[in-house]
Write a protein that holds these residues in place. Structure first.
Motif, PDB file in Angstrom:
ATOM      1  N   CYS A  88       0.815  -1.231   0.000  1.00  0.00           N
ATOM      2  CA  CYS A  88       0.000   0.000   0.000  1.00  0.00           C
ATOM      3  C   CYS A  88       0.841   1.269   0.000  1.00  0.00           C
ATOM      4  CB  CYS A  88      -0.933   0.012   1.201  1.00  0.00           C
ATOM      5  SG  CYS A  88      -0.074   0.231   2.780  1.00  0.00           S
ATOM      6  N   LYS A  89       2.161   1.144   0.124  1.00  0.00           N
ATOM      7  CA  LYS A  89       3.096   2.280   0.197  1.00  0.00           C
ATOM      8  C   LYS A  89       2.992   3.070   1.510  1.00  0.00           C
ATOM      9  CE  LYS A  89       4.475   1.494  -4.022  1.00  0.00           C
ATOM     10  NZ  LYS A  89       5.289   0.278  -4.046  1.00  0.00           N
ATOM     11  N   GLY A  90       2.203   2.561   2.443  1.00  0.00           N
ATOM     12  CA  GLY A  90       2.062   3.241   3.718  1.00  0.00           C
ATOM     13  C   GLY A  90       3.392   3.292   4.468  1.00  0.00           C
ATOM     14  N   VAL A  91       3.615   4.406   5.178  1.00  0.00           N
ATOM     15  CA  VAL A  91       4.845   4.599   5.942  1.00  0.00           C
ATOM     16  C   VAL A  91       4.554   4.357   7.415  1.00  0.00           C
ATOM     17  CG1 VAL A  91       6.576   6.303   6.644  1.00  0.00           C
ATOM     18  CG2 VAL A  91       5.825   6.174   4.259  1.00  0.00           C
ATOM     19  N   ILE A  92       5.348   3.497   8.020  1.00  0.00           N
ATOM     20  CA  ILE A  92       5.132   3.100   9.410  1.00  0.00           C
ATOM     21  C   ILE A  92       6.438   3.262  10.183  1.00  0.00           C
ATOM     22  CG2 ILE A  92       4.596   1.113  10.897  1.00  0.00           C
ATOM     23  CD1 ILE A  92       2.690   0.186   8.630  1.00  0.00           C
ATOM     24  N   LEU A  93       6.349   3.954  11.312  1.00  0.00           N
ATOM     25  CA  LEU A  93       7.523   4.099  12.178  1.00  0.00           C
ATOM     26  C   LEU A  93       7.482   3.005  13.246  1.00  0.00           C
ATOM     27  CD1 LEU A  93       7.715   7.961  12.816  1.00  0.00           C
ATOM     28  CD2 LEU A  93       8.779   6.603  11.003  1.00  0.00           C
ATOM     29  N   ILE A  94       8.642   2.465  13.553  1.00  0.00           N
ATOM     30  CA  ILE A  94       8.731   1.407  14.568  1.00  0.00           C
ATOM     31  C   ILE A  94       9.919   1.693  15.484  1.00  0.00           C
ATOM     32  CG2 ILE A  94       9.057  -1.086  14.969  1.00  0.00           C
ATOM     33  CD1 ILE A  94       7.729  -1.648  12.303  1.00  0.00           C
ATOM     34  N   TYR A  95       9.702   1.551  16.786  1.00  0.00           N
ATOM     35  CA  TYR A  95      10.816   1.685  17.721  1.00  0.00           C
ATOM     36  C   TYR A  95      10.727   0.589  18.761  1.00  0.00           C
ATOM     37  CZ  TYR A  95       7.946   3.549  21.529  1.00  0.00           C
ATOM     38  OH  TYR A  95       7.017   3.703  22.532  1.00  0.00           O
TER      39      TYR A  95
END
Ligand SMILES: [Zn+2]
Length: 118
Positions: A88-95
């Protein structure tokens, strides 16, 4: 990845739901459900001024809500990595959340509706 590059990769139009990444469940910081092993990692957030463990505060805004400002100099954005869903090209931040009993990854979908601050 700095804020300008991040703005460039966030799609202006993307579906609100995705069978691959289930970003619809990640409008606010949520357990990543191992997404960090599935999505494409693009790099780490480069903040303007790293504020360490200080969290961004803006009035009554709840920093865990879907409306929370993504202030990249502040925790936890300053320690996040940027991932993108190929589907979907969605941008997801992960920490990696290390407070509490066990370390666990937390994820937030950053759509074009989320306000960004350096
Ligand atoms: Zn997706």
């Amino acid at each position: 990845m700095n804020i300008d590059r991040l703005r460039e990769i966030i799609p202006l139009n993307e579906p609100d739901y995705c069978e691959e990444c289930h970003k619809e469940n990640l409008r606010g910081w949520t357990n990543s459900n191992r997404l960090e092993t599935k999505l494409l990692k693009l790099g780490k957030i480069e903040s303007l001024k790293n504020k360490g463990y200080e969290a961004y505060k803006k009035g009554e805004e709840n920093r865990f809500s879907s409306e929370a400002t993504a202030a990249l100099s502040y925790y936890p954005y300053n320690g996040s990595s940027v991932y993108q869903c190929i589907s979907c090209k969605g941008v997801i931040l992960i920490y990696l959340e290390t407070g509490g009993h066990a370390a666990r990854y937390q994820a937030r979908w950053i759509s074009s509706r989320v306000s960004l601050k350096p």
